[in-house]
Design a protein around this motif. Structure first.
Motif, mmCIF file in Angstrom:
data_model
loop_
_atom_site.group_PDB
_atom_site.id
_atom_site.type_symbol
_atom_site.label_atom_id
_atom_site.label_comp_id
_atom_site.label_asym_id
_atom_site.label_seq_id
_atom_site.Cartn_x
_atom_site.Cartn_y
_atom_site.Cartn_z
ATOM 1 N N LEU A 101 0.843 -1.192 0.000
ATOM 2 C CA LEU A 101 0.000 0.000 0.000
ATOM 3 C C LEU A 101 0.882 1.246 0.000
ATOM 4 O O LEU A 101 1.689 1.447 0.915
ATOM 5 C CB LEU A 101 -0.898 0.010 1.243
ATOM 6 C CG LEU A 101 -1.961 -1.085 1.330
ATOM 7 C CD1 LEU A 101 -2.618 -1.072 2.708
ATOM 8 C CD2 LEU A 101 -3.010 -0.906 0.237
ATOM 9 N N ASP A 102 0.730 2.086 -1.036
ATOM 10 C CA ASP A 102 1.459 3.333 -1.043
ATOM 11 C C ASP A 102 0.650 4.407 -0.304
ATOM 12 O O ASP A 102 -0.436 4.136 0.219
ATOM 13 C CB ASP A 102 1.813 3.764 -2.465
ATOM 14 C CG ASP A 102 0.576 3.992 -3.347
ATOM 15 O OD1 ASP A 102 -0.546 4.074 -2.808
ATOM 16 O OD2 ASP A 102 0.749 4.107 -4.580
ATOM 17 N N GLY A 130 0.721 -2.438 6.917
ATOM 18 C CA GLY A 130 -0.259 -2.704 5.866
ATOM 19 C C GLY A 130 -1.445 -3.535 6.291
ATOM 20 O O GLY A 130 -2.331 -3.801 5.478
ATOM 21 N N LEU A 131 -1.508 -3.940 7.562
ATOM 22 C CA LEU A 131 -2.641 -4.719 8.039
ATOM 23 C C LEU A 131 -3.855 -3.807 8.216
ATOM 24 O O LEU A 131 -3.756 -2.746 8.832
ATOM 25 C CB LEU A 131 -2.301 -5.405 9.360
ATOM 26 C CG LEU A 131 -3.409 -6.282 9.961
ATOM 27 C CD1 LEU A 131 -3.568 -7.565 9.152
ATOM 28 C CD2 LEU A 131 -3.103 -6.615 11.424
ATOM 29 N N LEU A 132 -4.995 -4.228 7.686
ATOM 30 C CA LEU A 132 -6.246 -3.505 7.856
ATOM 31 C C LEU A 132 -7.041 -4.155 8.984
ATOM 32 O O LEU A 132 -7.117 -5.387 9.071
ATOM 33 C CB LEU A 132 -7.081 -3.536 6.577
ATOM 34 C CG LEU A 132 -6.789 -2.491 5.491
ATOM 35 C CD1 LEU A 132 -5.339 -2.579 5.023
ATOM 36 C CD2 LEU A 132 -7.730 -2.681 4.307
ATOM 37 N N GLN A 162 -8.490 -2.275 -5.696
ATOM 38 C CA GLN A 162 -8.895 -3.666 -5.474
ATOM 39 C C GLN A 162 -7.749 -4.430 -4.842
ATOM 40 O O GLN A 162 -6.590 -4.284 -5.231
ATOM 41 C CB GLN A 162 -9.298 -4.322 -6.797
ATOM 42 C CG GLN A 162 -10.563 -3.731 -7.411
ATOM 43 C CD GLN A 162 -10.716 -4.129 -8.862
ATOM 44 O OE1 GLN A 162 -10.125 -3.517 -9.750
ATOM 45 N NE2 GLN A 162 -11.526 -5.169 -9.110
ATOM 46 N N MET A 163 -8.090 -5.259 -3.870
ATOM 47 C CA MET A 163 -7.072 -6.027 -3.157
ATOM 48 C C MET A 163 -7.590 -7.426 -2.893
ATOM 49 O O MET A 163 -8.790 -7.630 -2.688
ATOM 50 C CB MET A 163 -6.744 -5.355 -1.814
ATOM 51 C CG MET A 163 -6.261 -3.919 -1.927
ATOM 52 S SD MET A 163 -5.917 -3.176 -0.304
ATOM 53 C CE MET A 163 -7.594 -2.948 0.300
ATOM 54 N N THR A 164 -6.694 -8.367 -2.904
ATOM 55 C CA THR A 164 -7.014 -9.708 -2.437
ATOM 56 C C THR A 164 -5.952 -10.121 -1.431
ATOM 57 O O THR A 164 -4.793 -9.697 -1.522
ATOM 58 C CB THR A 164 -7.087 -10.716 -3.603
ATOM 59 O OG1 THR A 164 -7.627 -11.962 -3.119
ATOM 60 C CG2 THR A 164 -5.722 -10.965 -4.220
ATOM 61 N N GLY A 165 -6.366 -10.902 -0.444
ATOM 62 C CA GLY A 165 -5.398 -11.268 0.578
ATOM 63 C C GLY A 165 -5.978 -12.183 1.626
ATOM 64 O O GLY A 165 -6.983 -12.871 1.398
ATOM 65 N N ASP A 166 -5.354 -12.162 2.789
ATOM 66 C CA ASP A 166 -5.689 -13.077 3.871
ATOM 67 C C ASP A 166 -6.450 -12.335 4.973
ATOM 68 O O ASP A 166 -6.080 -11.225 5.354
ATOM 69 C CB ASP A 166 -4.421 -13.691 4.445
ATOM 70 C CG ASP A 166 -3.607 -14.409 3.371
ATOM 71 O OD1 ASP A 166 -4.217 -15.196 2.610
ATOM 72 O OD2 ASP A 166 -2.391 -14.164 3.271
ATOM 73 N N ALA A 167 -7.483 -12.968 5.468
ATOM 74 C CA ALA A 167 -8.348 -12.341 6.468
ATOM 75 C C ALA A 167 -8.534 -13.272 7.653
ATOM 76 O O ALA A 167 -8.426 -14.502 7.517
ATOM 77 C CB ALA A 167 -9.702 -11.993 5.854
ATOM 78 N N LEU A 214 -14.015 -7.975 15.597
ATOM 79 C CA LEU A 214 -13.148 -7.334 14.614
ATOM 80 C C LEU A 214 -12.735 -8.353 13.565
ATOM 81 O O LEU A 214 -12.823 -9.564 13.794
ATOM 82 C CB LEU A 214 -11.890 -6.770 15.279
ATOM 83 C CG LEU A 214 -12.039 -5.777 16.430
ATOM 84 C CD1 LEU A 214 -10.681 -5.499 17.062
ATOM 85 C CD2 LEU A 214 -12.678 -4.483 15.958
ATOM 86 N N TRP A 215 -12.302 -7.869 12.426
ATOM 87 C CA TRP A 215 -11.630 -8.759 11.482
ATOM 88 C C TRP A 215 -10.488 -8.008 10.813
ATOM 89 O O TRP A 215 -10.489 -6.777 10.766
ATOM 90 C CB TRP A 215 -12.586 -9.385 10.480
ATOM 91 C CG TRP A 215 -13.386 -8.476 9.590
ATOM 92 C CD1 TRP A 215 -14.477 -7.744 9.930
ATOM 93 C CD2 TRP A 215 -13.177 -8.237 8.191
ATOM 94 N NE1 TRP A 215 -14.967 -7.063 8.847
ATOM 95 C CE2 TRP A 215 -14.200 -7.354 7.765
ATOM 96 C CE3 TRP A 215 -12.266 -8.716 7.260
ATOM 97 C CZ2 TRP A 215 -14.311 -6.912 6.441
ATOM 98 C CZ3 TRP A 215 -12.363 -8.283 5.941
ATOM 99 C CH2 TRP A 215 -13.373 -7.404 5.544
ATOM 100 N N THR A 216 -9.500 -8.748 10.390
ATOM 101 C CA THR A 216 -8.317 -8.147 9.797
ATOM 102 C C THR A 216 -8.143 -8.643 8.366
ATOM 103 O O THR A 216 -8.634 -9.715 7.986
ATOM 104 C CB THR A 216 -7.051 -8.466 10.599
ATOM 105 O OG1 THR A 216 -6.845 -9.890 10.612
ATOM 106 C CG2 THR A 216 -7.168 -7.952 12.025
#
Length: 596
Positions: free
Chosen positions: A170-171, A212-214, A251-256, A274-276
């Motif tokens: 993520l910039d 970068g963790l949401l 758009q992003m894909t990843g691990d939750a 919560l979720w990450t």
């Protein structure tokens, strides 16, 4: 048509069990999860200018996008089929999942009306677009949707020509997009079942950590747990953030992963879990959308306004570290509620936030009176709900400390407090009707409870039925008149109020009060329909004891009676405030507090 899917899968059921609603949702699911679209849904899809679509690529990653068209580009030839005359841009990562026989999740959402419906099914290509055969179809509530009006900046048939960027991390621009967003869309899947969903909150409700963790709060919803249940199953998700004015998409894909136990849940207002999300692949497409939106004035969802933000949550976490210490609070507002009762609004003055409290708890206060060597400690009930965002003590002018506060405390002054305490509280999620009965200054915990019940009822769209009895000596001594009227209106019929004056001279029945005399069993028998209730009592000891004895004489179980009594008597400056256990005869649920 394939074999009909079970209503809930294991991930959804696990979260429903954790929330204590699995049995109820088993019945609800059979009723509202369909393998066809009702006519209302079919007509709704046909009027949309866009639809949210989630898919899974060949690597097993979830992506989510928007497909656009002039209203009518979506058509339902029958109750189990939806045709969409649009295809994703070849540069859209979601396109990799658009193959014959692939599962997709669809979300139809109308931002200017807050309507939405969801569907998942199986895709097949048709001329100029694709067809989806319904596997599951259901409606969604309008909560957390911000009102936005749309227009087309270009024809949706024209291809997007903006730059496409693939990011490894993520910039700064991507972080800003996320950190200022009040809405995003998410795709998840479990097995052969894909879901597309919407999430909304206050701007900045998604936290972006340095690595970068949401982190996303999960607010009260329909309890389906379609998104989080899928994450529980396979730990993958796709997210879409948009710039509504430029048409840019992120758009992003990843691990939750789902977080069910964290101190941050308790301090983030409205969060129930919560979720990450940690992105692994990121695609930014400039001017990808033909649509543009303008946020309507006052268009934030009322449900979103009832939630918190990460800054307040961080301040509350800092405050929790100070829970055992005396802290300085500043008086921000003073309100005369009645002839003898004055409210003091308090906010922290040390840079930390408010500690969350439970409705009905009291606030320890430390006051040093002129001419004394040691400060005096008193406990005053907080007359606000945990959601109100400030502390308020409402003090009757009686006793040396209370009189001092009335006569000397001014806006801007500081006062020392400690963490709220006490177990005279109420469960807003209980379905059994509550009967709140207050005499005199005993109104303070009852008011906090009522504010909490109304807030939670609005937030969760299900308010606990409540009867509120308030007793005062006369019209001038009845506090919180306008506030109670506003709460009664906000309850939308879930709360019934009975105002009692023992000296009604000069008051108008039906306007200033409903009954003359006292709150007693005769009045309760007249007002309360036959039912099973929880009773909450607060007032002078004689009031509380008499009502307790009366309720027990009617065979009301002791476990259904909760009581707190306020004893008021004058004492010398050197006599310390004490909090001692007080019990109605055979009651284990009452406390006796001297507020002097």
């Amino acid at each position: 048509m394939g074999e009909k899917l079970p209503v809930w899968h294991a991930g959804e059921i696990a979260l429903q069990q954790q929330a204590g609603v699995a049995e109820r949702m088993a019945e609800v699911g059979q009723r509202v999860i369909r393998d066809y679209m009702p006519d209302q849904h079919r007509d709704f899809y046909a009027q949309l200018p866009f639809i949210v679509v989630g898919s899974v690529d060949t690597q097993g990653d979830a992506w989510v996008t928007l497909l656009e068209g002039q209203p009518g580009f979506i058509f339902s030839p029958n109750a189990t089929t939806l045709d969409i005359a649009a295809q994703p841009d070849p540069r859209d990562p979601t396109a990799a999942g658009f193959t014959d026989g692939a599962p997709v999740g669809l979300l139809g959402i109308e931002l200017h009306t807050r309507r939405r419906n969801r569907m998942n099914g199986v895709l097949s290509a048709i001329g100029g677009g694709f067809r989806v055969q319904v596997e599951q179809s259901f409606g969604n509530c309008p909560r957390y949707i911000q009102l936005r009006d749309f227009h087309f900046d270009r024809s949706p048939d024209e291809p997007a020509i903006g730059e496409v960027e693939e990011l490894s991390t993520l910039d700064e621009a991507a972080r800003t997009t996320i950190a200022t967003a009040d809405t995003f869309y998410v795709a998840t899947y479990a097995g052969h079942q894909v879901d597309a969903s919407h999430r909304g909150g206050k701007p900045g409700f998604v936290r972006v950590d340095d690595d970068g963790l949401l982190t996303i709060p999960d607010f009260n919803g329909n309890l389906f747990f379609s998104t989080l249940g899928n994450i529980q199953q396979n730990g993958k998700a796709g997210m879409l953030f948009m710039d509504y004015r430029s048409g840019d998409t992120l758009q992003m894909t990843g691990d939750a992963s789902v977080i069910l136990d964290s101190p941050e849940i308790a301090v983030f207002q409205g969060a129930e879990r919560l979720w990450t999300f940690r992105p692994r692949r990121i695609v930014r497409r400039h001017a990808a959308l033909a649509l543009r939106w303008e946020t309507e004035a006052g268009g934030i969802s009322p449900a979103s306004e009832m939630t918190g933000d990460w800054q307040s949550a961080a301040e509350r976490l800092r405050a929790s570290e100070l829970a055992r210490r005396w802290r300085p609070f500043r008086v921000t507002k003073i309100v005369d509620e009645s002839a003898p009762i004055r409210s003091f609004h308090l906010m922290p003055d040390d840079g930390a936030g408010l500690l969350p409290h439970q409705a009905g708890q009291h606030l320890p206060v430390r006051v040093k009176l002129p001419g004394t060597d040691k400060p005096l400690i008193r406990h005053y009930t907080l007359s606000v709900a945990p959601s109100d965002g400030f502390y308020r003590i409402s003090v009757k002018r009686d006793g040396v400390v209370s009189c001092y506060l009335h006569e000397h405390l001014r806006v801007g002054d500081r006062i020392d407090t400690r963490a709220p305490a006490g177990d005279f509280t109420i469960d807003a999620q209980e379905t059994r009707p509550a009967v709140l009965m207050a005499a005199g200054v005993g109104i303070t915990p009852m008011l906090a409870m009522l504010r909490h019940l109304v807030y939670e009822g609005r937030r969760k769209q299900r308010m606990r039925p409540t009867y509120f009895f308030q007793s005062a000596r006369n019209k001038s001594e009845r506090p919180f008149v306008r506030e109670l009227d506003a709460l009664l209106a906000a309850s939308q019929g879930a709360c019934k109020m009975v105002r009692v004056l023992s000296q009604p001279d000069g008051a108008e029945q039906g306007f200033d009060y409903d009954a003359a005399g006292r709150i007693d069993m005769a009045l309760l028998s007249q007002v309360l329909p036959f039912n099973d209730y929880d009773f909450y009592l607060c007032g002078p000891p004689q009031f509380t004891q008499a009502l307790y004895d009366g309720l027990r004489s009617y065979n009301i179980a002791d476990k259904r009676i909760y009581a707190e009594a306020f004893g008021l008597r004058r004492c010398s400056v050197t006599k310390m405030k004490r909090t001692t256990n007080w019990r109605c005869q055979r009651s284990q649920r009452a406390t006796y507090r001297l507020n002097l």
